[in-house]
Design an enzyme around this catalytic site. Sequence first.
Site: not given
Length: 342
Positions: A85-86, A106, A177, A305
């Site tokens: 993710n971020r 990612h 993912h 996820e």
Amino acid sequence: MKENQISTGRFIDGKEIFAVELTNSLGSKVKIYNYGAIVSEFIVTNAKGEKQDIILGFDDIDGYLNEDYLADYPYLGVIVGRYSNRIKDGKYSIDGVGYQMDKSLHGGITGFDKKVWNILPTVDPSLTLQYISPDGEESFPGNLTVQLTFKLSDANELILDYSAVTDAATAINLTHHTYFNLNKDGGNVAGHQLRIPAGNYLEQDADYVVTGRLTPVAGTSHDFLAGKAIGHDWDPGEGYDQSFVLDKPYGELGLASETTERTSGLKLDVYTTEPVAHFYTAKYLNTAIGKGGKGYGPFEAFCIETQHYPNSVNVPDFPTTILRPGDTYKQTTIFKVSHSVK
């Protein structure tokens, strides 16, 4: 369960890429590459007695290495790490030391998804992959040793067991993912029925970065507690790209989601020890040629996820994603396929 290891004839940095096939007594098959720990196939028998591949990908390894695909890269079927993710602005600190990533999605420019993993020997029929991420890779501190074991049970459970150790404090938040579509003919997933046992979701800013605030799902389009069609309340131009905080004890294996599709009669249940399920409906998917020469477009798949809270490294109130020497990162996620129509 049985396993079969096949050379693809392709090498990256002198390391050979293999495909490993796992099969079970039900005739199901999973194909996994040691490049990116890619799950390339998950073939099951649907309620009509037909063989059906429920995940998106390519017919062979060349598709995953194609320059056009990588230029508009959707992370089809790969492991994501060191950090999924971020992370806000790609910045975080550990014990007062600041770190700046090249990219805040990612795991960086060349994450675990673009590495050839070592295949380790196993006692029972399974696949264990290992990657040693060196200190400083993608600006993450510490030499990190990661192992991921895949098993396909005779109950049609694809079991992913993760573990990792480090020699210096580092940030870690792994996930897989995989893009799913339970309709044999593919297409938009708006009609899939979904339930997510989560009373709260994580607020995000305009760049999809988690802010640190939990928001109740009640009265919002994010309420999947009772189950509904994915497209029932969505914005058809946006879909979902949201982290849900699961209603289960922290660290315990529990339900993350259940999804059914009427025409195939298939049901996919996801179980995890992780506290969060990030639900993504593939808004940015744009792959010209996938399996059988068929392209994949937006909203033609969904991802569940499983992970820790995104951006936890910048939110002290969130469960920590810092792994320290002497400790072991562990995670288990299970994708279980069954028939919703008996």
